[in-house]
Motif scaffolding. Structure first.
Motif, PDB file in Angstrom:
ATOM      1  N   SER A  82       0.830  -1.203   0.000  1.00  0.00           N
ATOM      2  CA  SER A  82       0.000   0.000   0.000  1.00  0.00           C
ATOM      3  C   SER A  82       0.868   1.259   0.000  1.00  0.00           C
ATOM      4  O   SER A  82       0.583   2.219  -0.721  1.00  0.00           O
ATOM      5  CB  SER A  82      -0.935  -0.006   1.213  1.00  0.00           C
ATOM      6  OG  SER A  82      -1.791   1.100   1.192  1.00  0.00           O
ATOM      7  N   LEU A  83       1.930   1.238   0.769  1.00  0.00           N
ATOM      8  CA  LEU A  83       2.821   2.401   0.803  1.00  0.00           C
ATOM      9  C   LEU A  83       3.550   2.602  -0.522  1.00  0.00           C
ATOM     10  O   LEU A  83       3.752   3.739  -0.949  1.00  0.00           O
ATOM     11  CB  LEU A  83       3.825   2.267   1.944  1.00  0.00           C
ATOM     12  CG  LEU A  83       3.231   2.476   3.339  1.00  0.00           C
ATOM     13  CD1 LEU A  83       4.292   2.213   4.401  1.00  0.00           C
ATOM     14  CD2 LEU A  83       2.649   3.868   3.489  1.00  0.00           C
ATOM     15  N   VAL A  84       3.909   1.520  -1.179  1.00  0.00           N
ATOM     16  CA  VAL A  84       4.564   1.627  -2.483  1.00  0.00           C
ATOM     17  C   VAL A  84       3.636   2.346  -3.469  1.00  0.00           C
ATOM     18  O   VAL A  84       4.099   3.122  -4.314  1.00  0.00           O
ATOM     19  CB  VAL A  84       4.988   0.242  -3.000  1.00  0.00           C
ATOM     20  CG1 VAL A  84       5.360   0.284  -4.469  1.00  0.00           C
ATOM     21  CG2 VAL A  84       6.141  -0.301  -2.169  1.00  0.00           C
ATOM     22  N   LYS A  85       2.354   2.127  -3.333  1.00  0.00           N
ATOM     23  CA  LYS A  85       1.397   2.758  -4.248  1.00  0.00           C
ATOM     24  C   LYS A  85       1.283   4.264  -4.032  1.00  0.00           C
ATOM     25  O   LYS A  85       0.719   4.967  -4.861  1.00  0.00           O
ATOM     26  CB  LYS A  85       0.033   2.089  -4.126  1.00  0.00           C
ATOM     27  CG  LYS A  85       0.074   0.676  -4.683  1.00  0.00           C
ATOM     28  CD  LYS A  85      -1.261   0.001  -4.581  1.00  0.00           C
ATOM     29  CE  LYS A  85      -1.145  -1.427  -5.127  1.00  0.00           C
ATOM     30  NZ  LYS A  85      -2.389  -2.168  -5.001  1.00  0.00           N
ATOM     31  N   THR A  86       1.847   4.770  -2.942  1.00  0.00           N
ATOM     32  CA  THR A  86       1.844   6.235  -2.722  1.00  0.00           C
ATOM     33  C   THR A  86       2.989   6.908  -3.467  1.00  0.00           C
ATOM     34  O   THR A  86       2.962   8.131  -3.633  1.00  0.00           O
ATOM     35  CB  THR A  86       1.952   6.590  -1.230  1.00  0.00           C
ATOM     36  OG1 THR A  86       3.233   6.223  -0.719  1.00  0.00           O
ATOM     37  CG2 THR A  86       0.850   5.946  -0.402  1.00  0.00           C
TER      38      THR A  86
END
Length: 92
Positions: A82-86
């Motif tokens: 999820s953080l990578v998608k930011t």
């Protein structure tokens, strides 16, 4: 006193109804996720955040909130995803 025709009342009520719209799915699910997070139901909060992102994937903060919920649910791999998608939202 002037009498209003039923047709005029119908047209007026339809016009007023068109002015108010229900919140979009992304907003409703984001708010549900926030409420569930506050209740410490982290798995369900993450699921609500995912539904919000499915409706509108351009929500950087929702990816971050989902990552926080997943961390609290001890699902660290999914939180990292999820953080990578930011990253695309970040400026240099």
């Amino acid at each position: 006193m002037a009498r209003t025709s039923p047709l005029a009342l119908l047209i007026a009520s339809l016009a007023l109804g068109a002015c108010t719209s229900a919140p979009d799915t992304a907003t409703v699910e984001r708010q549900a996720g926030d409420d569930l997070y506050k209740k410490q139901d982290f798995v369900q909060a993450a699921a609500a955040y995912q539904r919000s992102l499915d409706a509108n994937p351009k929500q950087e903060k929702v990816y971050e909130r989902m990552a926080a919920a997943l961390m609290r649910a001890e699902q660290r791999d999914r939180a990292a995803e999820s953080l990578v998608k930011t990253l695309p939202f970040k400026k240099d």
